[in-house]
Write a protein that holds these residues in place. Structure first.
Motif, PDB file in Angstrom:
ATOM      1  N   TRP A   1       0.835  -1.208   0.000  1.00  0.00           N
ATOM      2  CA  TRP A   1       0.000   0.000   0.000  1.00  0.00           C
ATOM      3  C   TRP A   1       0.864   1.249   0.000  1.00  0.00           C
ATOM      4  N   TRP A   2       1.943   1.249   0.774  1.00  0.00           N
ATOM      5  CA  TRP A   2       2.798   2.430   0.812  1.00  0.00           C
ATOM      6  C   TRP A   2       3.524   2.647  -0.513  1.00  0.00           C
ATOM      7  N   LEU A   3       3.974   1.584  -1.162  1.00  0.00           N
ATOM      8  CA  LEU A   3       4.617   1.744  -2.465  1.00  0.00           C
ATOM      9  C   LEU A   3       3.620   2.265  -3.497  1.00  0.00           C
ATOM     10  N   TRP A   4       2.388   1.780  -3.438  1.00  0.00           N
ATOM     11  CA  TRP A   4       1.359   2.289  -4.355  1.00  0.00           C
ATOM     12  C   TRP A   4       1.109   3.775  -4.106  1.00  0.00           C
ATOM     13  N   ALA A   5       0.960   4.158  -2.826  1.00  0.00           N
ATOM     14  CA  ALA A   5       0.679   5.560  -2.514  1.00  0.00           C
ATOM     15  C   ALA A   5       1.864   6.454  -2.837  1.00  0.00           C
ATOM     16  N   LEU A   6       3.078   5.989  -2.573  1.00  0.00           N
ATOM     17  CA  LEU A   6       4.249   6.799  -2.895  1.00  0.00           C
ATOM     18  C   LEU A   6       4.402   6.974  -4.406  1.00  0.00           C
ATOM     19  N   GLY A   7       3.975   5.976  -5.173  1.00  0.00           N
ATOM     20  CA  GLY A   7       3.972   6.146  -6.629  1.00  0.00           C
ATOM     21  C   GLY A   7       3.018   7.251  -7.063  1.00  0.00           C
ATOM     22  N   LEU A   8       1.824   7.281  -6.477  1.00  0.00           N
ATOM     23  CA  LEU A   8       0.889   8.368  -6.793  1.00  0.00           C
ATOM     24  C   LEU A   8       1.432   9.713  -6.317  1.00  0.00           C
ATOM     25  N   ALA A   9       2.075   9.735  -5.139  1.00  0.00           N
ATOM     26  CA  ALA A   9       2.640  10.990  -4.644  1.00  0.00           C
ATOM     27  C   ALA A   9       3.770  11.474  -5.544  1.00  0.00           C
ATOM     28  N   THR A  10       4.580  10.546  -6.046  1.00  0.00           N
ATOM     29  CA  THR A  10       5.640  10.927  -6.984  1.00  0.00           C
ATOM     30  C   THR A  10       5.050  11.522  -8.256  1.00  0.00           C
TER      31      THR A  10
ATOM     32  N   CYS B   1      -2.273  11.743  -1.111  1.00  0.00           N
ATOM     33  CA  CYS B   1      -1.821  10.407  -1.531  1.00  0.00           C
ATOM     34  C   CYS B   1      -1.132   9.675  -0.389  1.00  0.00           C
ATOM     35  N   VAL B   2      -0.325  10.381   0.378  1.00  0.00           N
ATOM     36  CA  VAL B   2       0.295   9.764   1.548  1.00  0.00           C
ATOM     37  C   VAL B   2      -0.771   9.388   2.582  1.00  0.00           C
ATOM     38  N   GLY B   3      -1.788  10.222   2.725  1.00  0.00           N
ATOM     39  CA  GLY B   3      -2.879   9.900   3.633  1.00  0.00           C
ATOM     40  C   GLY B   3      -3.639   8.651   3.216  1.00  0.00           C
ATOM     41  N   ALA B   4      -3.694   8.364   1.910  1.00  0.00           N
ATOM     42  CA  ALA B   4      -4.336   7.134   1.459  1.00  0.00           C
ATOM     43  C   ALA B   4      -3.598   5.909   1.975  1.00  0.00           C
TER      44      ALA B   4
ATOM     45  N   VAL C   1       2.350   4.393 -12.530  1.00  0.00           N
ATOM     46  CA  VAL C   1       1.838   5.765 -12.599  1.00  0.00           C
ATOM     47  C   VAL C   1       2.984   6.769 -12.456  1.00  0.00           C
ATOM     48  N   ALA C   2       3.884   6.511 -11.498  1.00  0.00           N
ATOM     49  CA  ALA C   2       5.013   7.421 -11.303  1.00  0.00           C
ATOM     50  C   ALA C   2       5.927   7.443 -12.525  1.00  0.00           C
ATOM     51  N   ALA C   3       6.247   6.267 -13.076  1.00  0.00           N
ATOM     52  CA  ALA C   3       7.126   6.211 -14.238  1.00  0.00           C
ATOM     53  C   ALA C   3       6.503   6.904 -15.447  1.00  0.00           C
ATOM     54  N   ALA C   4       5.201   6.702 -15.647  1.00  0.00           N
ATOM     55  CA  ALA C   4       4.546   7.348 -16.781  1.00  0.00           C
ATOM     56  C   ALA C   4       4.536   8.860 -16.628  1.00  0.00           C
ATOM     57  N   MET C   5       4.352   9.349 -15.422  1.00  0.00           N
ATOM     58  CA  MET C   5       4.327  10.790 -15.225  1.00  0.00           C
ATOM     59  C   MET C   5       5.724  11.393 -15.383  1.00  0.00           C
ATOM     60  N   VAL C   6       6.747  10.686 -14.922  1.00  0.00           N
ATOM     61  CA  VAL C   6       8.118  11.176 -15.111  1.00  0.00           C
ATOM     62  C   VAL C   6       8.452  11.229 -16.598  1.00  0.00           C
ATOM     63  N   TRP C   7       8.084  10.186 -17.341  1.00  0.00           N
ATOM     64  CA  TRP C   7       8.355  10.170 -18.775  1.00  0.00           C
ATOM     65  C   TRP C   7       7.568  11.258 -19.498  1.00  0.00           C
ATOM     66  N   ALA C   8       6.330  11.483 -19.081  1.00  0.00           N
ATOM     67  CA  ALA C   8       5.527  12.540 -19.702  1.00  0.00           C
ATOM     68  C   ALA C   8       6.115  13.914 -19.423  1.00  0.00           C
ATOM     69  N   GLY C   9       6.686  14.100 -18.206  1.00  0.00           N
ATOM     70  CA  GLY C   9       7.307  15.381 -17.902  1.00  0.00           C
ATOM     71  C   GLY C   9       8.505  15.668 -18.779  1.00  0.00           C
ATOM     72  N   ASN C  10       9.234  14.628 -19.170  1.00  0.00           N
ATOM     73  CA  ASN C  10      10.368  14.830 -20.076  1.00  0.00           C
ATOM     74  C   ASN C  10       9.937  14.973 -21.527  1.00  0.00           C
ATOM     75  N   ALA C  11       8.860  14.284 -21.912  1.00  0.00           N
ATOM     76  CA  ALA C  11       8.425  14.327 -23.303  1.00  0.00           C
ATOM     77  C   ALA C  11       7.613  15.575 -23.621  1.00  0.00           C
ATOM     78  N   ASP C  12       6.713  15.956 -22.723  1.00  0.00           N
ATOM     79  CA  ASP C  12       5.842  17.107 -22.973  1.00  0.00           C
ATOM     80  C   ASP C  12       5.649  17.876 -21.675  1.00  0.00           C
TER      81      ASP C  12
END
Length: 384
Positions: free
Chosen positions: A33-42, A150-153, A326-337
């Protein structure tokens, strides 16, 4: 007849896609659960687009509503939402009264400006308030609020006691302190609700200064009794006792742990900085390996044993992997667009929802489908 029997059986048969009921054997580990939430927070930390931030908060809230239990810590999600709204309000107030470096042409109102000495040049109190600076403050505050929510989740879904089981032996003492701190506030909130209900049933007022004082004393007394009980149980179980290890092992543990943490910090800075992308990832990997080795050696001092350790099955890995995706996709999107994730405020433009980053955020809904369904309030938390 036979047809009626077959129909009745088919009626009571659960669908094949439905997640099973939660029990001891299939409970999701707290670390997942914490890894999932930290991914959303990232992911929330990589964007200021209010539409994406609202989608992240909605995903976290839906999973919490679908999979949280009736335990005291599961009621803390609403508190994190209030904290997030408070953060946004404070950020807007700071922008109004202390100004902002964002230029703007759409003046909303003008406050009396307080003259400051020359050594405070660049800082102002009051003055002109523009729509651009308020919008920038709103985006900035919404990002921090989404991260906190997200951390609260994770705090609402993960059992703190089960999380303590997953910590390395070297971090056991620090983990106990964190778990006690995390469970103190939810238990105190539960005590307040219980006492307010009791006073309401007795026909006594639940509001006002006098009622607060009369409720506060039993709450503090209960917190003190729980603290004494926890201290006695920890002492009876040998808390704080360590095994003897050679001096060379202790020194090696300190060097590896400290060097690994420094490597993680330097590698993280390299990944965030535009110039350090080349050395950031190798340094981060080396730091993680050194810190892991240090924690494994430091765990040799711990003489505790684990009772029914959490099992990481396919469901747990899918839950943790959905947050990482989710975190990886958002990081890649930040670099692409980057423009899609960081809408501009000068000139004023309406934010646009980027389609494929939004679709990637929806991957965070996987726990609402694959995680075991919590039972009705029948004492499941006492069983686990």
């Amino acid at each position: 007849g036979p047809t009626a029997g077959r129909t009745d059986t088919a009626t009571h048969r659960l669908p094949a896609w439905r997640a099973p009921a939660a029990n001891r054997s299939n409970a999701v580990p707290a670390g997942a659960w914490w890894l999932w939430a930290l991914g959303l927070a990232t992911a929330a930390s990589r964007t200021t687009n209010p539409l994406l931030l609202g989608l992240l908060v909605g995903v976290a809230g839906y999973v919490v509503a679908a999979r949280r239990t009736d335990a005291p810590w599961a009621r803390s999600y609403g508190m994190f939402i209030r904290i997030g709204l408070f953060v946004i309000a404070v950020r807007l107030l700071f922008s109004v009264f202390l100004g902002s470096p964002i230029p703007g042409t759409h003046t909303l109102f003008t406050l009396p400006e307080l003259p400051l000495p020359d050594w405070a040049r660049g800082v102002r109190i009051g003055g002109r308030v523009t729509a651009e600076q308020l919008l920038f403050a709103l985006y900035d505050g919404a990002k921090l609020a989404a991260l906190l929510i997200c951390v609260g989740a994770a705090n609402s879904l993960a059992n703190p006691a089960r999380l303590l089981k997953s910590l390395p032996g070297a971090l056991y003492e620090a983990g106990v302190a964190v778990v006690v701190a995390m469970t103190f506030a939810p238990n105190m909130v539960a005590d307040v609700l219980r006492l307010r209900t009791a006073r309401r049933l007795r026909g006594r007022p639940t509001g006002g200064v006098r009622a607060v004082l009369q409720i506060g004393l039993p709450v503090l007394e209960g917190a003190l009794e729980r603290s004494v009980a926890v201290a006695a149980s920890m002492d009876a179980r040998g808390y704080g006792r360590t095994a003897r290890v050679p001096a060379a092992v202790r020194h090696t543990t300190n060097v590896l742990t400290l060097g690994g943490l420094l490597g993680v910090c330097a590698g993280t800075y390299g990944l965030l900085a535009a110039e350090g992308a080349g050395y950031g990832l190798p340094l981060l990997a080396a730091g993680l390996l050194a810190a892991t080795a240090g924690l494994r050696l430091g765990g040799a001092r711990s003489v505790r044993t684990r009772y029914r350790p959490d099992r990481w099955g396919v469901r747990a890995w899918l839950i943790a992997g959905s947050g990482a995706a989710v975190a990886a996709a958002m990081v890649w999107a930040g670099n692409a667009d980057p423009a899609a994730l960081h809408p501009g405020v000068v000139p004023l433009t309406a934010p646009v929802l980027p389609l494929w980053p939004a679709a990637a955020v929806l991957l965070g809904l996987c726990p609402a489908v694959i995680a075991p369904v919590p039972p009705s309030p029948t004492g499941f938390q006492e069983q686990v």
